[in-house]
Design an enzyme around this catalytic site. Structure first.
Site, PDB file in Angstrom:
ATOM      1  N   GLY A  55       0.845  -1.189   0.000  1.00  0.00           N
ATOM      2  CA  GLY A  55       0.000   0.000   0.000  1.00  0.00           C
ATOM      3  C   GLY A  55       0.879   1.236   0.000  1.00  0.00           C
ATOM      4  O   GLY A  55       1.575   1.503  -0.962  1.00  0.00           O
ATOM      5  N   GLU A  56       0.845   1.955   1.095  1.00  0.00           N
ATOM      6  CA  GLU A  56       1.580   3.210   1.261  1.00  0.00           C
ATOM      7  C   GLU A  56       1.300   4.175   0.112  1.00  0.00           C
ATOM      8  O   GLU A  56       2.196   4.704  -0.515  1.00  0.00           O
ATOM      9  CB  GLU A  56       3.073   2.951   1.429  1.00  0.00           C
ATOM     10  CG  GLU A  56       3.371   2.200   2.707  1.00  0.00           C
ATOM     11  CD  GLU A  56       4.839   2.187   3.070  1.00  0.00           C
ATOM     12  OE1 GLU A  56       5.155   2.710   4.149  1.00  0.00           O
ATOM     13  OE2 GLU A  56       5.644   1.662   2.284  1.00  0.00           O
ATOM     14  N   HIS A  57       0.005   4.371  -0.126  1.00  0.00           N
ATOM     15  CA  HIS A  57      -0.451   5.363  -1.087  1.00  0.00           C
ATOM     16  C   HIS A  57      -1.896   5.725  -0.747  1.00  0.00           C
ATOM     17  O   HIS A  57      -2.535   5.079   0.071  1.00  0.00           O
ATOM     18  CB  HIS A  57      -0.330   4.853  -2.528  1.00  0.00           C
ATOM     19  CG  HIS A  57      -1.166   3.646  -2.817  1.00  0.00           C
ATOM     20  ND1 HIS A  57      -0.691   2.357  -2.691  1.00  0.00           N
ATOM     21  CD2 HIS A  57      -2.460   3.516  -3.211  1.00  0.00           C
ATOM     22  CE1 HIS A  57      -1.641   1.497  -2.998  1.00  0.00           C
ATOM     23  NE2 HIS A  57      -2.731   2.178  -3.324  1.00  0.00           N
ATOM     24  N   GLY A  58      -2.376   6.768  -1.375  1.00  0.00           N
ATOM     25  CA  GLY A  58      -3.761   7.181  -1.206  1.00  0.00           C
ATOM     26  C   GLY A  58      -4.473   7.184  -2.542  1.00  0.00           C
ATOM     27  O   GLY A  58      -3.843   7.132  -3.599  1.00  0.00           O
ATOM     28  N   ARG A 103      -3.326   4.362   2.846  1.00  0.00           N
ATOM     29  CA  ARG A 103      -3.419   3.011   3.367  1.00  0.00           C
ATOM     30  C   ARG A 103      -2.055   2.361   3.478  1.00  0.00           C
ATOM     31  O   ARG A 103      -1.150   2.642   2.708  1.00  0.00           O
ATOM     32  CB  ARG A 103      -4.337   2.141   2.514  1.00  0.00           C
ATOM     33  CG  ARG A 103      -3.772   1.611   1.224  1.00  0.00           C
ATOM     34  CD  ARG A 103      -4.202   2.270  -0.084  1.00  0.00           C
ATOM     35  NE  ARG A 103      -5.119   3.330  -0.039  1.00  0.00           N
ATOM     36  CZ  ARG A 103      -6.435   3.227  -0.238  1.00  0.00           C
ATOM     37  NH1 ARG A 103      -6.960   2.083  -0.569  1.00  0.00           N
ATOM     38  NH2 ARG A 103      -7.202   4.269  -0.152  1.00  0.00           N
TER      39      ARG A 103
END
Length: 146
Positions: A55-58, A103
């Site tokens: 994830g580690e993005h929006g 997330r």
């Protein structure tokens, strides 16, 4: 078409997902209004090493339902002001992720498989890959792009 006007825009575990079991095994069902949006894409994460972060993005517009089909993952959602921690520990745990959430998924068991039902096809312009860009977008009132 997404049903943003009818769905709550806060992350939550769905508590109305029917499951049916007998000696042959279990059957989980998602249909109709439980889906919260029309599904445009399905993808799944697997063979992720224990402790790895995905994830580690929006997303600006994308809605998702996350289902841990096997194993266990810790999901942290962030709307730019508040964090929402969840643990998905099996297929009965279905997490609704509204638009405008950063997330992070941390895989904590071997052989974990997470399936994601998405409201939109892959659209690179919907992603925010840098957390500072996400926070700037939130501060600007979360302008949507079509």
């Amino acid at each position: 078409m997404s049903s943003n006007l009818q769905t709550p825009l806060s992350p939550r575990l769905l508590d109305d997902v029917p499951a049916f079991g007998d000696p042959r095994g279990s059957l989980g069902v998602l249909e109709g209004a439980q889906l919260l949006f029309d599904i445009k894409r399905v993808y799944y994460l697997y063979d992720v090493p224990i402790g790895a972060i995905r994830g580690e993005h929006g997303h600006k517009q994308l809605e998702q339902l996350m289902i841990c089909m096997h194993g266990k993952t810790e999901v942290t959602l962030n709307d730019g002001q508040q964090q929402y921690p969840f643990t998905l520990a099996g297929p009965a745990d279905v997490l609704y992720v509204p638009p405008g959430m950063w997330r992070q998924l941390r895989f904590v068991m071997p052989e974990t498989v997470v399936c994601v039902l998405a409201s939109r096809p892959y659209e690179v312009e919907d992603y925010l890959y840098e957390y500072e860009d996400f926070l700037t977008w939130v501060r600007q009132g979360k302008p949507l792009q079509d």
